[in-house]
Design a protein around this motif. Structure first.
Motif, PDB file in Angstrom:
ATOM      1  N   TYR A 194       2.583 -45.314  17.476  1.00 41.81           N
ATOM      2  CA  TYR A 194       2.124 -46.145  18.586  1.00 41.81           C
ATOM      3  C   TYR A 194       1.329 -45.425  19.666  1.00 41.81           C
ATOM      4  N   SER A 195       1.085 -44.126  19.482  1.00 38.74           N
ATOM      5  CA  SER A 195       0.241 -43.438  20.462  1.00 38.74           C
ATOM      6  C   SER A 195      -0.460 -42.270  19.774  1.00 38.74           C
ATOM      7  N   PRO A 196      -1.594 -41.815  20.349  1.00 40.06           N
ATOM      8  CA  PRO A 196      -2.313 -40.684  19.758  1.00 40.06           C
ATOM      9  C   PRO A 196      -1.432 -39.442  19.637  1.00 40.06           C
ATOM     10  N   LYS A 197      -0.607 -39.212  20.673  1.00 37.47           N
ATOM     11  CA  LYS A 197       0.230 -38.021  20.673  1.00 37.47           C
ATOM     12  C   LYS A 197       1.250 -38.098  19.534  1.00 37.47           C
ATOM     13  N   GLU A 198       1.810 -39.302  19.351  1.00 31.07           N
ATOM     14  CA  GLU A 198       2.794 -39.462  18.291  1.00 31.07           C
ATOM     15  C   GLU A 198       2.158 -39.204  16.919  1.00 31.07           C
ATOM     16  N   ALA A 199       0.919 -39.623  16.764  1.00 23.52           N
ATOM     17  CA  ALA A 199       0.226 -39.398  15.487  1.00 23.52           C
ATOM     18  C   ALA A 199       0.132 -37.905  15.201  1.00 23.52           C
ATOM     19  N   GLU A 200      -0.169 -37.141  16.244  1.00 26.99           N
ATOM     20  CA  GLU A 200      -0.278 -35.695  16.074  1.00 26.99           C
ATOM     21  C   GLU A 200       1.089 -35.113  15.698  1.00 26.99           C
ATOM     22  N   GLU A 201       2.142 -35.592  16.360  1.00 25.61           N
ATOM     23  CA  GLU A 201       3.478 -35.069  16.063  1.00 25.61           C
ATOM     24  C   GLU A 201       3.904 -35.376  14.626  1.00 25.61           C
ATOM     25  N   VAL A 202       3.594 -36.590  14.183  1.00 20.74           N
ATOM     26  CA  VAL A 202       3.950 -36.965  12.809  1.00 20.74           C
ATOM     27  C   VAL A 202       3.170 -36.104  11.819  1.00 20.74           C
ATOM     28  N   ALA A 203       1.888 -35.909  12.104  1.00 17.90           N
ATOM     29  CA  ALA A 203       1.070 -35.106  11.193  1.00 17.90           C
ATOM     30  C   ALA A 203       1.590 -33.669  11.117  1.00 17.90           C
ATOM     31  N   TYR A 204       1.990 -33.122  12.265  1.00 17.75           N
ATOM     32  CA  TYR A 204       2.539 -31.767  12.255  1.00 17.75           C
ATOM     33  C   TYR A 204       3.847 -31.718  11.462  1.00 17.75           C
ATOM     34  N   ALA A 205       4.688 -32.738  11.646  1.00 20.01           N
ATOM     35  CA  ALA A 205       5.975 -32.752  10.945  1.00 20.01           C
ATOM     36  C   ALA A 205       5.760 -32.813   9.429  1.00 20.01           C
ATOM     37  N   ILE A 206       4.795 -33.616   8.997  1.00 23.22           N
ATOM     38  CA  ILE A 206       4.506 -33.691   7.559  1.00 23.22           C
ATOM     39  C   ILE A 206       3.931 -32.355   7.088  1.00 23.22           C
ATOM     40  N   GLY A 207       3.065 -31.777   7.904  1.00 17.74           N
ATOM     41  CA  GLY A 207       2.474 -30.477   7.566  1.00 17.74           C
ATOM     42  C   GLY A 207       3.530 -29.399   7.365  1.00 17.74           C
ATOM     43  N   ARG A 208       4.555 -29.429   8.201  1.00 14.78           N
ATOM     44  CA  ARG A 208       5.636 -28.441   8.065  1.00 14.78           C
ATOM     45  C   ARG A 208       6.346 -28.585   6.730  1.00 14.78           C
ATOM     46  N   ILE A 209       6.569 -29.835   6.329  1.00 13.64           N
ATOM     47  CA  ILE A 209       7.246 -30.068   5.044  1.00 13.64           C
ATOM     48  C   ILE A 209       6.354 -29.591   3.894  1.00 13.64           C
ATOM     49  N   LEU A 210       5.065 -29.909   3.987  1.00  8.94           N
ATOM     50  CA  LEU A 210       4.148 -29.498   2.918  1.00  8.94           C
ATOM     51  C   LEU A 210       4.153 -27.975   2.774  1.00  8.94           C
ATOM     52  N   ARG A 211       4.092 -27.282   3.906  1.00 11.54           N
ATOM     53  CA  ARG A 211       4.024 -25.817   3.849  1.00 11.54           C
ATOM     54  C   ARG A 211       5.346 -25.179   3.444  1.00 11.54           C
ATOM     55  N   ALA A 212       6.444 -25.923   3.669  1.00 14.72           N
ATOM     56  CA  ALA A 212       7.746 -25.384   3.267  1.00 14.72           C
ATOM     57  C   ALA A 212       7.807 -25.126   1.765  1.00 14.72           C
ATOM     58  N   THR A 213       6.986 -25.833   0.989  1.00 17.94           N
ATOM     59  CA  THR A 213       6.983 -25.614  -0.464  1.00 17.94           C
ATOM     60  C   THR A 213       6.350 -24.261  -0.802  1.00 17.94           C
ATOM     61  N   GLY A 214       5.573 -23.716   0.129  1.00 18.29           N
ATOM     62  CA  GLY A 214       4.876 -22.460  -0.146  1.00 18.29           C
ATOM     63  C   GLY A 214       3.789 -22.620  -1.195  1.00 18.29           C
ATOM     64  N   LYS A 215       3.425 -23.862  -1.495  1.00 14.06           N
ATOM     65  CA  LYS A 215       2.472 -24.103  -2.582  1.00 14.06           C
ATOM     66  C   LYS A 215       1.296 -24.978  -2.159  1.00 14.06           C
ATOM     67  N   VAL A 216       0.835 -24.771  -0.915  1.00 16.33           N
ATOM     68  CA  VAL A 216      -0.337 -25.532  -0.495  1.00 16.33           C
ATOM     69  C   VAL A 216      -1.462 -24.582  -0.124  1.00 16.33           C
ATOM     70  N   LYS A 217      -2.703 -25.020  -0.334  1.00 17.99           N
ATOM     71  CA  LYS A 217      -3.845 -24.188   0.012  1.00 17.99           C
ATOM     72  C   LYS A 217      -4.056 -24.235   1.512  1.00 17.99           C
ATOM     73  N   ARG A 218      -4.767 -23.243   2.027  1.00 22.99           N
ATOM     74  CA  ARG A 218      -5.078 -23.290   3.445  1.00 22.99           C
ATOM     75  C   ARG A 218      -6.550 -22.941   3.661  1.00 22.99           C
ATOM     76  N   GLY A 219      -7.012 -23.279   4.873  1.00 24.07           N
ATOM     77  CA  GLY A 219      -8.410 -23.030   5.200  1.00 24.07           C
ATOM     78  C   GLY A 219      -9.154 -24.334   5.386  1.00 24.07           C
ATOM     79  N   LEU A 220     -10.401 -24.204   5.830  1.00 18.07           N
ATOM     80  CA  LEU A 220     -11.196 -25.375   6.145  1.00 18.07           C
ATOM     81  C   LEU A 220     -11.342 -26.289   4.924  1.00 18.07           C
ATOM     82  N   GLY A 221     -11.089 -27.579   5.124  1.00 14.95           N
ATOM     83  CA  GLY A 221     -11.305 -28.539   4.045  1.00 14.95           C
ATOM     84  C   GLY A 221     -10.144 -28.677   3.084  1.00 14.95           C
ATOM     85  N   THR A 222      -9.069 -27.891   3.260  1.00 17.46           N
ATOM     86  CA  THR A 222      -7.953 -27.999   2.325  1.00 17.46           C
ATOM     87  C   THR A 222      -6.973 -29.088   2.743  1.00 17.46           C
TER      88      THR A 222
END
Ligand SMILES: [Zn+2]
Length: 632
Positions: A194-222
């Motif tokens: 419901y707010s721009p800030k919340e969108a950022e927080e949700v995206a960061y939370a999902i990002g943390r889970i993705l990176r926890a696998t240790g199996k995601v690429k990083r860098g521009l465009g990934t």
């Protein structure tokens, strides 16, 4: 003006796409990597949807098709085979990618499907050689806790990345198919943000889970985020391709402003008494007026035998130049439509004239010719008759939509947080089964086995980073949100450098370097580790780290040793330090005579200014103090 997001009824859903770090691509054995060299292989295609595959033609698909573009594909042998070229059916689904997606799904409390079915999603902009993207849902109905709120995760899917666009020359688009087939995970949230800030927080939370696998690429465009955004009275707008997480709140705020402005324009047009039927598809050839024009674009078009066509938009005066949101205007929205539907370079409108070499007299003659009154706007285009008419039809259509409010459409994100028109919103039923890849059953035992060895949850890791490494909460969170959260622990263990130094480098310093335009993603994990080993071994001062990273980003493949040498950063030996201290005292003997021990400050400053990053400050200070004492 601050926006009250609750009052405008903002709803945002996120769709996060992240490249997975697998050994090979999703449906073949090619390396999931991009190449920089000139392409060894090129081939030309023209994509067209077949009626049988589509059932009924999807408006989005038809839209791309009718633009009549040809596609030139570029490839090399290491990163592409007959599968990417659509000369051979896909091989079986890459189970390494499926497993990573399942681990993410289980961490998000989603329910894995019993059987994975690969589906085809129609895409005929040329970014897929087949005309469709392969995608498969691996789990449904998850949930993520973000600051105490349960955010529903609708589904987790695995899909193939598309080819990347390299350029566009008149009606030919160039795509490179090295990226085609790289596995992506797609995580979709419900539209409950419901707010721009919340969108950022949700995206960061999902990002943390993705990176926890240790199996995601990083860098521009990934990683790429798509959003759907709506406000009350507005429309659902899909925005594609936000590449930086930090940009999400900006994109959302801009979109809300854009929709609010469009609603205001709607009300203003109603107040001016305009009705849809007042806007007519009446196009006038006004080439004659511009025969002698000083406007280069128009003159060049006329010299090429093209014409200038105009249309009147009644009662639109002043509205086309209004800024809807930063970098976005109604005139630009019309121009974007005209470019896509009419294949023209752009439009002119009287709200922004006289300008571009077009004189007030020309504008006056133009107004007279199309019988425009003071409150009307005239839009015109210089191109072939067919293109110009198509372009002006699109302008008229967009003008009519303005009376209705916000048109539903798919937009693309620009790097500055503004967006541009991409295509109409796709219709439903764009998916159909991929018959070349058999379904895959997921056994209960397999799922249980994965469940029993899930990676550490982000909140657990946060606590551990604080406890084991003495990081404060802020720095620990930054490490967790950075692309280097895995590497951090490896570096600390293997280099012996203080954890806060490693953490600050991998977060704040990397961010600052990126802001300064340094392409930090070009520095591999191995190089970063090597760099910290140098620091740990006393061969490089920690102050020199940013310079070395910058150098390495510009000299891919070169070693840290070479960086140190090339930058003249090698540490001074004890003997050299002694010599430097002595010399500095001799050079500044007057100050030493005057101030005695008080000369320490200025002398230390001079030495550090010259040798920062190459000496251990403590050693210098000890030595300098001793010498000054002896001197006195
Ligand atoms: Zn391949």
């Amino acid at each position: 003006m601050e926006i009250d997001y609750a009052e405008v009824g903002l709803k945002v859903g996120l769709e996060i796409h992240q490249q997975l770090d697998t050994r090979h691509k999703l449906f073949c054995n090619c390396k999931p990597e991009l190449f920089k060299e000139e392409p060894k292989i090129t081939f030309l295609r023209r994509l067209r949807p077949t009626q049988s595959e589509l059932g009924q033609i999807d408006p989005a698909a038809y839209f791309e098709f009718q633009k009549g573009t040809r596609i030139l594909y570029e490839a090399n042998e290491a990163t592409s085979c007959l599968v990417e070229m659509d000369e051979e059916p896909p091989h079986s689904l890459n189970m390494e990618a499926v497993e990573i997606a399942l681990i993410v799904a289980l961490m998000l409390n989603a329910k894995p499907v019993d059987e994975i079915h690969v589906m085809r999603k129609t895409v005929i902009d040329g970014s897929n050689t087949t005309g469709f993207q392969r995608t498969c849902i691996v789990a449904l109905n998850g949930e993520l806790d973000v600051k105490g709120k349960k955010v529903p995760i609708q589904h987790i899917a695995v899909e193939e990345d598309a080819a990347r666009i390299m350029g566009r020359e008149s009606s030919t688009v160039r795509y490179r198919i090295d990226r085609l087939g790289i596995p992506l995970i797609e995580v979709t949230t419900g539209p409950v943000i419901y707010s721009p800030k919340e969108a950022e927080e949700v995206a960061y939370a999902i990002g943390r889970i993705l990176r926890a696998t240790g199996k995601v690429k990083r860098g521009l465009g990934t990683i790429r985020q798509d959003l759907n955004i709506s406000i009350e009275q507005g429309a659902i707008i899909e925005i594609k391709g936000v590449q930086e997480l930090e940009l999400l709140p900006v994109v959302i705020e801009n979109e809300v402003r854009r929709q609010l402005s469009l609603l205001k324009i709607r009300d203003e047009l109603k107040a001016r008494g305009l009705k849809e039927e007042n806007i007519k598809e009446e196009f006038t050839d006004v080439t004659e007026i511009f025969k002698e024009t000083k406007c280069k674009v128009i003159r060049k078009a006329i010299e090429q035998g093209k014409n200038v066509f105009a249309v009147k938009l009644p009662r639109f005066a002043g509205l086309l130049k209004l800024e809807l949101a930063p970098g976005m205007r109604l005139g630009k929205e019309m121009a974007d439509r005209a470019k896509f539907w009419g294949r023209v370079g752009g439009i002119f409108h009287t709200d922004e004239l006289p300008a571009y070499g077009i004189t007030a007299e020309e504008v006056e003659r133009l107004r007279l010719t199309v019988k425009a009154e003071e409150n009307d706007v005239v839009v015109f285009v210089a191109d072939s008759e067919e293109n110009a008419i198509d372009a002006l039809k699109a302008v008229v259509e967009r003008a009519k939509e303005t009376i209705r409010g916000v048109p539903e459409e798919t937009r693309a994100a620009n790097p500055d947080g503004s967006t541009r028109y991409m295509r109409p919103r796709p219709g439903a039923a764009r998916m159909y089964p991929e018959t070349d890849v058999p379904p895959i059953q997921l056994s209960q035992e397999y799922i249980e086995k994965l469940k029993s060895k899930l990676p550490e949850l982000p909140e657990q890791k946060l606590e551990r980073l604080m406890k084991d490494y003495g990081l404060n909460r802020k720095l620990a969170s930054q490490v967790l949100d950075s692309e280097y959260s895995e590497l951090f622990e490896v570096i600390v263990k293997e280099s012996g450098v203080a954890p806060t130094v490693v953490a600050t480098t991998l977060t704040e310093i990397m961010k600052a370097l990126k802001r300064d335009g340094v392409e930090v993603w070009k520095v591999s994990d191995e190089k970063l580790l090597e760099l910290f080993r140098f620091v740990g071994a006393g061969k490089l001062a920690k102050e020199a780290i940013p310079d070395v990273i910058t150098w390495l980003s510009k000299n891919e493949g070169k070693s840290v040793e070479e960086a140190v040498k090339s930058l003249g950063l090698s540490m001074l030996s004890d003997e050299e330090i002694k010599r430097v201290v002595k010399e500095t005292i001799e050079k500044n003997i007057e100050i030493v005579k005057q101030r005695g021990k008080g000369a320490f400050g200025p002398l230390m400053g001079r030495i550090m200014q010259k040798y920062r990053g190459r000496v251990n400050a403590e050693k210098v200070s000890k030595l300098l103090r001793r010498y000054l004492e002896n001197f006195a």
